[in-house]
Design a protein around this motif. Structure first.
Motif, PDB file in Angstrom:
ATOM      1  N   HIS A 110     -59.254  49.512  -4.641  1.00 47.86           N
ATOM      2  CA  HIS A 110     -58.655  48.243  -4.220  1.00 47.86           C
ATOM      3  C   HIS A 110     -59.136  47.082  -5.100  1.00 47.86           C
ATOM      4  O   HIS A 110     -58.344  46.205  -5.455  1.00 47.86           O
ATOM      5  N   ARG A 111     -60.413  47.083  -5.455  1.00 45.94           N
ATOM      6  CA  ARG A 111     -60.948  46.034  -6.328  1.00 45.94           C
ATOM      7  C   ARG A 111     -60.297  46.094  -7.703  1.00 45.94           C
ATOM      8  O   ARG A 111     -59.857  45.084  -8.248  1.00 45.94           O
ATOM      9  N   GLN A 112     -60.205  47.298  -8.266  1.00 50.60           N
ATOM     10  CA  GLN A 112     -59.593  47.439  -9.582  1.00 50.60           C
ATOM     11  C   GLN A 112     -58.095  47.108  -9.528  1.00 50.60           C
ATOM     12  O   GLN A 112     -57.568  46.481 -10.451  1.00 50.60           O
ATOM     13  N   LEU A 113     -57.420  47.490  -8.459  1.00 51.77           N
ATOM     14  CA  LEU A 113     -56.001  47.158  -8.306  1.00 51.77           C
ATOM     15  C   LEU A 113     -55.800  45.644  -8.250  1.00 51.77           C
ATOM     16  O   LEU A 113     -54.860  45.124  -8.854  1.00 51.77           O
ATOM     17  N   ALA A 114     -56.667  44.943  -7.557  1.00 53.15           N
ATOM     18  CA  ALA A 114     -56.552  43.478  -7.492  1.00 53.15           C
ATOM     19  C   ALA A 114     -56.675  42.866  -8.891  1.00 53.15           C
ATOM     20  O   ALA A 114     -55.939  41.931  -9.231  1.00 53.15           O
ATOM     21  N   GLU A 115     -57.576  43.401  -9.716  1.00 55.12           N
ATOM     22  CA  GLU A 115     -57.721  42.922 -11.103  1.00 55.12           C
ATOM     23  C   GLU A 115     -56.444  43.203 -11.896  1.00 55.12           C
ATOM     24  O   GLU A 115     -55.973  42.354 -12.657  1.00 55.12           O
ATOM     25  N   VAL A 116     -55.899  44.395 -11.736  1.00 57.03           N
ATOM     26  CA  VAL A 116     -54.681  44.776 -12.450  1.00 57.03           C
ATOM     27  C   VAL A 116     -53.538  43.837 -12.077  1.00 57.03           C
ATOM     28  O   VAL A 116     -52.812  43.349 -12.951  1.00 57.03           O
ATOM     29  N   LYS A 117     -53.386  43.563 -10.783  1.00 56.24           N
ATOM     30  CA  LYS A 117     -52.321  42.663 -10.333  1.00 56.24           C
ATOM     31  C   LYS A 117     -52.501  41.266 -10.917  1.00 56.24           C
ATOM     32  O   LYS A 117     -51.527  40.626 -11.337  1.00 56.24           O
ATOM     33  N   ALA A 118     -53.734  40.774 -10.950  1.00 55.21           N
ATOM     34  CA  ALA A 118     -53.996  39.440 -11.499  1.00 55.21           C
ATOM     35  C   ALA A 118     -53.653  39.396 -12.989  1.00 55.21           C
ATOM     36  O   ALA A 118     -53.051  38.425 -13.467  1.00 55.21           O
ATOM     37  N   HIS A 119     -54.014  40.443 -13.730  1.00 55.79           N
ATOM     38  CA  HIS A 119     -53.690  40.493 -15.164  1.00 55.79           C
ATOM     39  C   HIS A 119     -52.187  40.590 -15.374  1.00 55.79           C
ATOM     40  O   HIS A 119     -51.638  39.963 -16.284  1.00 55.79           O
ATOM     41  N   HIS A 120     -51.520  41.387 -14.551  1.00 59.21           N
ATOM     42  CA  HIS A 120     -50.062  41.495 -14.647  1.00 59.21           C
ATOM     43  C   HIS A 120     -49.422  40.121 -14.507  1.00 59.21           C
ATOM     44  O   HIS A 120     -48.583  39.726 -15.322  1.00 59.21           O
TER      45      HIS A 120
END
Length: 156
Positions: free
Chosen positions: A133-143
């Motif tokens: 979930h933490r890594q997914l949140a980073e991915v979404k922010a970068h997207h």
């Protein structure tokens, strides 16, 4: 069935981690390649930063796989290597169009985001859900950051 822990992951959880390791390696390599091609210091710096984060994500996931006495994935995919070669050719032909490079980066972000969402949905009770979930949140922010930058370059 015993309770899953970070050192006793199910085969399905380890499989999802292996897939995410591979896509993080692909993403890191893709951003390194794009940073070289883009011809814009601001975008190149962002791409290098995201690439470093993806490398750390892969390292963290590899550590979790290793904790389970499994051999972690260490390479990206053949398809991603082919895609980077195609991107390189496209950049040379298009004169390193910044909006086009950002659009391709966003497309890659769509792919990694989907992989994380699939892993989180497939195994919601996993002992590594917090990490995913933490890594997914980073991915979404970068997207979103890449999308907004692409939109700004297209409007200019």
């Amino acid at each position: 069935m015993s309770l899953e822990t970070k050192t006793n992951l199910s085969d399905a959880s380890v499989g999802h981690l292996q897939d995410l390791i591979q896509i993080n390696i692909d993403s890191k390599d893709g951003f390194a390649e794009a940073a070289e091609q883009v011809g814009d210091d601001r975008i190149a710096a962002l791409f290098r930063q995201i690439g470093e984060i993806r490398s750390k994500n892969a390292d963290e996931l590899q550590g979790l796989v290793a904790l389970n006495n499994k051999e972690p994935q260490e390479r990206g995919s053949i398809a991603a290597a082919f895609h980077r070669t195609w991107l390189d050719l496209r950049a040379k032909l298009s004169g390193s169009d910044k909006a086009a490079v950002l659009a391709e980066a966003e497309r890659g972000e769509d792919h990694i985001k989907a992989q994380y969402e699939e892993a989180v949905k497939a195994d919601p009770g996993s002992a590594v859900s917090d990490v995913l979930h933490r890594q997914l949140a980073e991915v979404k922010a970068h997207h979103d950051q890449i999308r907004d930058l692409r939109d700004a370059y297209q409007a200019a």
